[in-house]
Design an enzyme around this catalytic site. Structure first.
Site, PDB file in Angstrom:
ATOM      1  N   ARG A 291     -14.214  -1.214  13.865  1.00 37.69           N
ATOM      2  CA  ARG A 291     -13.491   0.062  14.208  1.00 37.69           C
ATOM      3  C   ARG A 291     -14.162   1.249  13.434  1.00 37.69           C
ATOM      4  NH1 ARG A 291      -8.028   0.777  12.000  1.00 37.69           N
ATOM      5  NH2 ARG A 291      -7.994  -0.792  10.091  1.00 37.69           N
TER       6      ARG A 291
ATOM      7  N   HIS B 156      -0.744   6.159  -0.043  1.00 36.79           N
ATOM      8  CA  HIS B 156      -0.555   7.152   1.234  1.00 36.79           C
ATOM      9  C   HIS B 156       0.052   8.151   0.766  1.00 36.79           C
ATOM     10  CE1 HIS B 156      -2.899   4.541   4.167  1.00 36.79           C
ATOM     11  NE2 HIS B 156      -2.181   3.630   3.789  1.00 36.79           N
TER      12      HIS B 156
ATOM     13  N   ASP C  42       0.580  -1.049   0.053  1.00 35.19           N
ATOM     14  CA  ASP C  42      -0.024  -0.069  -0.060  1.00 35.19           C
ATOM     15  C   ASP C  42       0.843   1.314   0.069  1.00 35.19           C
ATOM     16  OD1 ASP C  42      -2.099   1.501   0.092  1.00 35.19           O
ATOM     17  OD2 ASP C  42      -2.707   1.145   2.011  1.00 35.19           O
TER      18      ASP C  42
ATOM     19  N   TYR D  79     -13.176   5.002  12.084  1.00 35.31           N
ATOM     20  CA  TYR D  79     -12.330   6.112  11.862  1.00 35.31           C
ATOM     21  C   TYR D  79     -13.173   7.267  11.998  1.00 35.31           C
ATOM     22  CZ  TYR D  79      -9.033   3.182   9.642  1.00 35.31           C
ATOM     23  OH  TYR D  79      -7.903   2.208   9.108  1.00 35.31           O
TER      24      TYR D  79
ATOM     25  N   THR E   9      -1.889  -1.714   6.959  1.00 37.20           N
ATOM     26  CA  THR E   9      -2.142  -0.777   6.161  1.00 37.20           C
ATOM     27  C   THR E   9      -3.257  -1.194   5.078  1.00 37.20           C
ATOM     28  OG1 THR E   9      -0.922   0.614   4.434  1.00 37.20           O
ATOM     29  CG2 THR E   9      -0.297  -1.551   4.434  1.00 37.20           C
TER      30      THR E   9
ATOM     31  N   HIS F 187       0.200   3.671  16.783  1.00 37.34           N
ATOM     32  CA  HIS F 187       1.016   2.947  15.777  1.00 37.34           C
ATOM     33  C   HIS F 187       2.494   3.391  16.123  1.00 37.34           C
ATOM     34  CE1 HIS F 187      -1.941   2.172  12.732  1.00 37.34           C
ATOM     35  NE2 HIS F 187      -2.633   3.223  13.086  1.00 37.34           N
TER      36      HIS F 187
ATOM     37  N   GLU G 187      -7.679   5.345  19.402  1.00 39.22           N
ATOM     38  CA  GLU G 187      -6.293   5.046  18.602  1.00 39.22           C
ATOM     39  C   GLU G 187      -6.059   6.701  17.938  1.00 39.22           C
ATOM     40  OE1 GLU G 187      -4.816   1.878  16.609  1.00 39.22           O
ATOM     41  OE2 GLU G 187      -4.902   2.862  14.885  1.00 39.22           O
TER      42      GLU G 187
ATOM     43  N   TYR H 109       3.644   7.297   7.585  1.00 40.33           N
ATOM     44  CA  TYR H 109       3.683   6.536   6.272  1.00 40.33           C
ATOM     45  C   TYR H 109       4.932   6.608   5.447  1.00 40.33           C
ATOM     46  CZ  TYR H 109      -1.423   6.312   6.927  1.00 40.33           C
ATOM     47  OH  TYR H 109      -2.772   6.085   7.420  1.00 40.33           O
TER      48      TYR H 109
ATOM     49  N   ASP I  45     -10.599   5.756  15.645  1.00 42.30           N
ATOM     50  CA  ASP I  45      -9.348   6.215  15.135  1.00 42.30           C
ATOM     51  C   ASP I  45      -9.336   7.440  14.885  1.00 42.30           C
ATOM     52  OD1 ASP I  45      -6.884   6.188  14.009  1.00 42.30           O
ATOM     53  OD2 ASP I  45      -6.918   4.221  13.083  1.00 42.30           O
TER      54      ASP I  45
HETATM   55  O1  LIG Z   1      -5.053   1.959  11.808  1.00 49.32           O
HETATM   56  C1  LIG Z   1      -4.916   2.543  10.885  1.00 49.32           C
HETATM   57  O2  LIG Z   1      -4.515   3.957  10.994  1.00 49.32           O
HETATM   58  C2  LIG Z   1      -5.022   2.297   9.516  1.00 49.32           C
HETATM   59  O3  LIG Z   1      -5.663   0.985   9.100  1.00 49.32           O
HETATM   60  C3  LIG Z   1      -4.670   2.970   8.501  1.00 49.32           C
HETATM   61  C4  LIG Z   1      -5.510   2.894   7.139  1.00 49.32           C
HETATM   62  O4  LIG Z   1      -5.228   4.240   6.282  1.00 49.32           O
HETATM   63  C5  LIG Z   1      -4.870   1.851   6.221  1.00 49.32           C
HETATM   64  O5  LIG Z   1      -3.522   1.795   5.995  1.00 49.32           O
HETATM   65  C6  LIG Z   1      -5.731   1.727   4.762  1.00 49.32           C
HETATM   66  O6  LIG Z   1      -5.035   1.942   3.945  1.00 49.32           O
HETATM   67  O7  LIG Z   1      -6.982   1.572   4.965  1.00 49.32           O
HETATM   68 MG    MG Z   2      -4.807   3.674  13.156  1.00 48.96          MG
HETATM   69 MG    MG Z   3      -2.957   1.564   3.888  1.00 46.75          MG
END
Ligand SMILES: O=C(O)C(=O)C[C@@H](O)[C@H](O)C(=O)O
Ligand code: MG
Ligand code: MG
Length: 388
Positions: A162, A45, A42, A164, A295, A244, A219, A90, A193
């Site tokens: 979870r 980002h 991935d 976001y 990710t 993280h 988070e 990232y 998150d």
């Molecule tokens: O816990 C997190 O923060 C993620 O899971 C990040 C996300 O952006 C993940 O990397 C994604 O690509 O969905």
């Molecule tokens: Mg996260």
């Molecule tokens: Mg990702």
């Protein structure tokens, strides 16, 4: 055994949301005819630039060719010298190191006829509880779509989700209310998150507003590397706090400053299985819990995490790797398996990661490079295909 060559293949695989993510599949070749596979997962980002893959291949050849793949410490040291840690979640150098390191483990496991879990420390878990992600609401009309995702995934066995959160708190609240009303205690919301998008005080206000609903942990509730902010948040809010791990320095600061309860560890963000093992051990030393982050890897990257997770004695919270369920397809013959919301660790009898590439799928999803398509910062932050 000596490394003789490296193949890097860029693939672009869409998610069910429509968002296409680019990954590099790594093949490490040897003079013994054994090939290790890995995944630089991935690259889609921020920041919005892309490594040149031809140049990357040349650089990795200089580091790897002629080396014994069992020299994991030496190779990881050289990878780190060439792709140094940055204090950024990232950082693409970490993705690069991760793909090489998991291919080395696959290779060594295949050569010895043992699984990667056995190389990493043996099995403590046979399966890993995971949660399905609900991507960030920006508009009220997304609430019903997301409740529908819960319905569909609950029917498939996922009972932990979870969220976001933090861009449209009214929508976050409406979503939590709707899920609570429809599913009650049958569904658990593991976390909110905030993805480092809010100042810690603002994140604390949002948590207070949403605290009518049971949520296990919070988070990334402060800006990146704001260790004071994380600590203030942790003291103010009752929920356990997870963050993280993206560099050894950052993890050290979080330990020193008692800033978190849980380390969210993913090989991709810390630069490989070797580095992730160290982060898990540091958490253990500091008497902190861990969860496996993500990710959203394809099956190779997810299998690597399943092997790692199976060795962890401080994996105390529900983990996040659900990539193979999010993407419409994969590039391997047998995808990793999920059952009733658990990620299955590949059997002890597999050699290496226990994953085989599907050449037809590799061709189907292969793209020329990591260059960016039209995409907005919001789409990248919120992992949505919605262009509004
Ligand atoms: O816990 C997190 O923060 C993620 O899971 C990040 C996300 O952006 C993940 O990397 C994604 O690509 O969905
Ligand atoms: Mg996260
Ligand atoms: Mg990702």
């Amino acid at each position: 055994m000596k490394l003789t060559d490296i193949t890097l293949t860029v693939v672009g695989v869409p998610r069910h949301t429509g968002f296409v993510n680019k990954h590099i599949i790594v093949r490490l070749h040897t003079d013994e005819g054994v090939t290790g596979i890995g995944e630089m997962s991935d690259f889609s980002h921020l920041p919005r630039y892309a490594p040149d893959v031809k140049d990357l291949k040349r650089v990795l050849e200089q580091i790897l060719v002629g080396k014994n793949p069992f020299d994991l410490a030496l190779i990881n040291k050289e990878l780190l010298d060439n792709f140094p840690e940055a204090m950024y979640y990232y950082e693409k150098g970490s993705f690069i190191r991760n793909g090489v390191d998991n291919a080395l483990y696959d290779l060594c496991g295949k050569y010895l006829g043992v699984s990667v879990a056995d190389l990493l420390g043996g099995r403590y878990h046979e399966k890993i509880k995971v949660c399905y992600p609900i991507f960030r609401h920006r508009f009220m009309e997304e609430v019903e779509e997301n409740v529908d995702v819960v319905r569909q995934r609950f029917a498939e066995g996922f009972d932990v989700f979870r969220l976001y959160a933090g861009k449209n708190v009214e929508a976050d609240e409406a979503f939590l209310a709707a899920v609570h009303k429809e599913f009650g205690s049958k569904v658990t919301i593991k976390s909110l998150d905030f993805s480092h998008l809010l100042d810690w005080k603002e994140a604390a206000r949002v948590v207070k507003r949403l605290s009518n609903y049971p949520i296990e942990l919070i988070e990334s509730p402060a800006y990146q590397n704001d260790f004071d902010g994380l600590r203030h948040f942790r003291h103010k809010v009752d929920h356990p706090v997870s963050e993280h791990v993206w560099s050894t320095r950052q993890q050290f600061e979080m330990i020193k400053q008692e800033a978190v309860d849980i380390f969210n560890i993913s090989p991709v963000f810390i630069g490989g299985l070797t580095s992730a093992k160290k982060a898990v051990a540091a958490a253990d030393t500091a008497k902190k819990s861990c969860l496996l982050g993500t990710t959203q890897e394809l099956s190779i990257g997810t299998a690597a995490m399943a092997h790692l997770g199976s060795t962890m004695t401080n994996l105390d919270y529900t983990s996040d790797p659900t990539g193979p369920e999010l993407y419409v397809d994969d590039v391997v013959k047998d995808k990793v398996r999920y059952e009733d919301g658990w990620l299955t660790v590949p059997s002890r009898n597999v050699e290496g990661l226990g994953i085989e590439l599907d050449e037809t799928k590799m061709e189907q999803y292969s793209v020329p490079d990591l260059s960016w398509n039209d995409v907005t910062v919001h789409q990248l932050q919120d992992r949505t295909a919605g262009t509004k």
